[in-house]
Write a protein that holds these residues in place. Sequence first.
Motif, short mmCIF file in Angstrom:
data_model
loop_
_atom_site.label_atom_id
_atom_site.label_comp_id
_atom_site.label_asym_id
_atom_site.label_seq_id
_atom_site.Cartn_x
_atom_site.Cartn_y
_atom_site.Cartn_z
N CYS A 564 0.84 -1.21 0.00
CA CYS A 564 0.00 0.00 0.00
C CYS A 564 0.87 1.25 0.00
N ALA A 568 0.06 0.03 -4.39
CA ALA A 568 -1.36 0.26 -4.11
C ALA A 568 -1.95 -1.01 -3.50
N SER A 684 -12.11 0.45 -1.62
CA SER A 684 -11.16 1.54 -1.43
C SER A 684 -9.82 1.16 -2.06
N GLN A 686 -5.96 2.46 -2.42
CA GLN A 686 -5.07 3.39 -1.74
C GLN A 686 -3.62 3.12 -2.11
N SER A 690 -2.59 4.50 -7.03
CA SER A 690 -4.05 4.44 -7.09
C SER A 690 -4.62 5.30 -8.21
N SER A 728 -8.83 9.03 2.41
CA SER A 728 -7.90 8.00 2.82
C SER A 728 -8.00 7.77 4.31
N GLU A 732 -2.62 7.75 2.42
CA GLU A 732 -2.07 7.68 1.06
C GLU A 732 -3.02 8.36 0.09
N GLY A 734 -5.66 8.21 -2.56
CA GLY A 734 -6.60 7.12 -2.77
C GLY A 734 -8.03 7.59 -2.93
#
Length: 918
Positions: A564, A568, A684, A686, A690, A728, A732, A734
């Motif tokens: 992440c 991502a 989601s 992130q 992303s 987010s 991050e 996202g």
Amino acid sequence: MASLSRALRVAATCLRRSPAQGPGLRPLASGAGPTTEKSVPCQRTLKESQDPSAAARGPSRPLPSTASVVVIGGGSLGCQTLYHLAKLGVSGAVLLERQRLTSGTTWHTAGLLWQLRPSDVEVELLAHTRRVVSRDLEEETGLHTGWIQNGGLFIASNRQRLDEYKRLMSLGKAYGVESHVLSPAETKALYPLMNVDDLFGTLYVPHDGTMDPAGTCSTLARAATARGVQVIENCPVTGIRVRTDDFGVRRVAAVETEHGSIQTPCVVNCAGVWAGAVGQMAGVKVPLVAMHHAYVITERIEGIQNMPNVRDHDASVYLRLQGDALSVGGYEANPIFWEEVSDKFAFGLFDLDWDVFAQHIEGAIRRVPVLERTGVKSTVCGPESFTPDHKPLMGEAPELRGFYLGCGFNSAGMMLGGGCGQELAHWIVHGRPEKDMHGYDIRRFHHSLTDHSRWIRERSHESYAKNYSVVFPHDEPLAGRNMRRGPLHEELLERGCVFQERHGWERPGWFSPQGAAPVLPYDYCGAYGNRAHEDYAYGRLLAAEHTFDFPPHHDVIKKECLACRGAAAVFDMSYFGKFYLVGPDARKAADWLFSADVSRPPGTTVYTCMLNHRGGTESDLTVSRLAPGPQASPLAPAFEGDGYYLAVGGAVAQHNWSHITTVLQDREFRCQLIDSSEDLGLISVQGPASRAILQEVLDADLSNEAFPFSTHKLVRAAGHLVRAMRLSFVGELGWELHVPRPSCLPVYQAVMAAGAKHGLVNAGYRAIDSLSIEKGYRHWHADLRPDDSPLQAGLAFTCKLKSAVPFLGREALERQQAEGLRRRLVCFTVDEKVPMFGLEAIWRDGQVVGHVRRADFGFTIGKTLAYGYIRDPSGGPVSLDFVKSGDYALERMGVTYPAQAHLKSPFDPDNRRVKGIY
């Protein structure tokens, strides 16, 4: 006179002669009713059932026509609640008991009080109970309640159990609870009759003790009536009268009895095992079950006098000092359910099933060998109520205003009664308890579960059977699973998802490289003729979590987190609560409900809190302003005026729904709250990649200029209409995609296909926990609770205090600003790689100033992070200079580790990454 060893032999003989009646093949419940005649090797019961004809005819005093509060049930909780209502000045309260005080389940309870539990709130509740029974009541009445301070001894026969006790010892230091970890030799010196050959150590708490149920409740009643309230015995309740107000809200109107009715706006259901029947009278669901719970009382034991009470959790047995004898009891894997709860039951007992009880005898004899030669004087097998999560049911019922619960105490009603009675009284008088009682609040359960008999039965059984199990930080239930599943459940399961359960929802925990690990139907621990699961993949993964060290899959979660941060990750957050607040008064409601200014132009999203009147945080959530429209769709209802879309954590969605509904009713706002949680999924994406991934899936410009942070739009994802939000919870770049349920799978698959070349991975909530604490984002009910204000938690930016707009809790926050903060949430990092999970003591300059609320390992910074509230031991405000000037250490299991305090998140403190600046 029979000895315990003979009782054990009798039970074993019965098992050999009647294998079909053994624990593994026993019917799930016994239909036997209460009895006083025992078919077991003993002389008599502790107390014989009373002849109904001997009961007094009619109520013990005339019924008043009105009352400010009517408490139903004269056991521990009823008496404690009445007493604390009286202390708050509620003179018009009445307690109704269908027979005599304590006649239901309280009279036969063991009355043990242990001060240390793996919950900071419970430690506080237990401390208040102890003050009431050991000091306050005697000072007020001159009567002795029967309190005996003989100490408590917890037995550890394995390393993990001793580690758990060391955690309790560290937490106790934050609350001034004296405790000592003893070696086997020191334990033997303290308790000479104990076998210590197999022990790793013990935890000794010298100020634990024993309460007398009858003495405590009669003294509570005496103290309460002296303050103007009434106790009326021999007065069964037959109904609850309900009225519907002008806004369609159901409210309590009166209590009906065999001897007349009492008009009242408030009823408190403290009826214990019979709480479900009282709830039915009012149309309120009470999720509990009744079970047989037993102990035996021995003959005199030479040398046992003044010994501490003992809890041998690994043997699932307790030994309570009973003068010059012991009471022996415990929790078994095959308890007997009481299916037909009799409303005529009073001061009664069941026959003790020695087949079921035999395991406790084995454990008791192993721990105190003299019991093998000791006679059994009495047996006590009575009913107790148990709940799906082994926590009490308290607070105002969501179905009926003015109807409060104080029941389901899982045989701990005496122990928790003082603290819970006080909080329940505050709940009634002031609208909220003083402490964080969310874990006990009936509103913690989703409405679809509170009358689901299979879920209630399975979870209550598992909670009972695991009552003495080690409480591990990442344990999960095996009972009552797969009740609510998201639209991606099967897809993620095939990708190796290991699911967690949160109030019925299955949510992704982490992803195992070993493949699918489905949760199987509950096997009742192999009891009642069920075959225990063999080669259970999910069970094996869960067993690996049973540690206070880093779990074996620590590096798997690390990979999810670092992916992440470096590329991502996709998170399925479909279990989130998703509500619409719309209508003519929606803006007025939003201004009052939310601490932040959410009345911004449509297309904006705001992170905010909801507060109570004391400034405590009832929730943190995101609120998105909607544009009105004439046509309804899965992504927005049709409405005129103002509209808002609310996204809240799924584990607390019911709590949020109930809080908002209560405020709307109390303020008489003309607006509608619509629950779309089951209709929408939430995906989601992130991480630094992303934007590149989603740009291939969405038909919208995702640049900073076209799609700024904290905004939302309706866009198409792989041809499906979705609501995209740039937000987010991991720190991050996202977006969240709020997707109609039928479209979730194709949208998810499109995202995964687009992300393949960018290193996109699946990640779960264990990764979210680590990533969010690393960034300093708060978790409600960990860093934020109803007794924590946003100012104390470092969330002043969520409060519109610079505006003139009134909002719920504003006055309390302004007082805090003027007086200074008496505690403050602080971030700590520990350089040494050591696992922490919360409850660790916080030391500052050689003094304990608080305890850790939440802790996890931050894989990007390579350190353990912990958050906890600290106080100034002098009692003054906690300034920023106070935080910065101290030398800190965190105590884990009795060992202290140097720690650094931080006023801002040590990871990306300037918030560059959420802005897309890498």
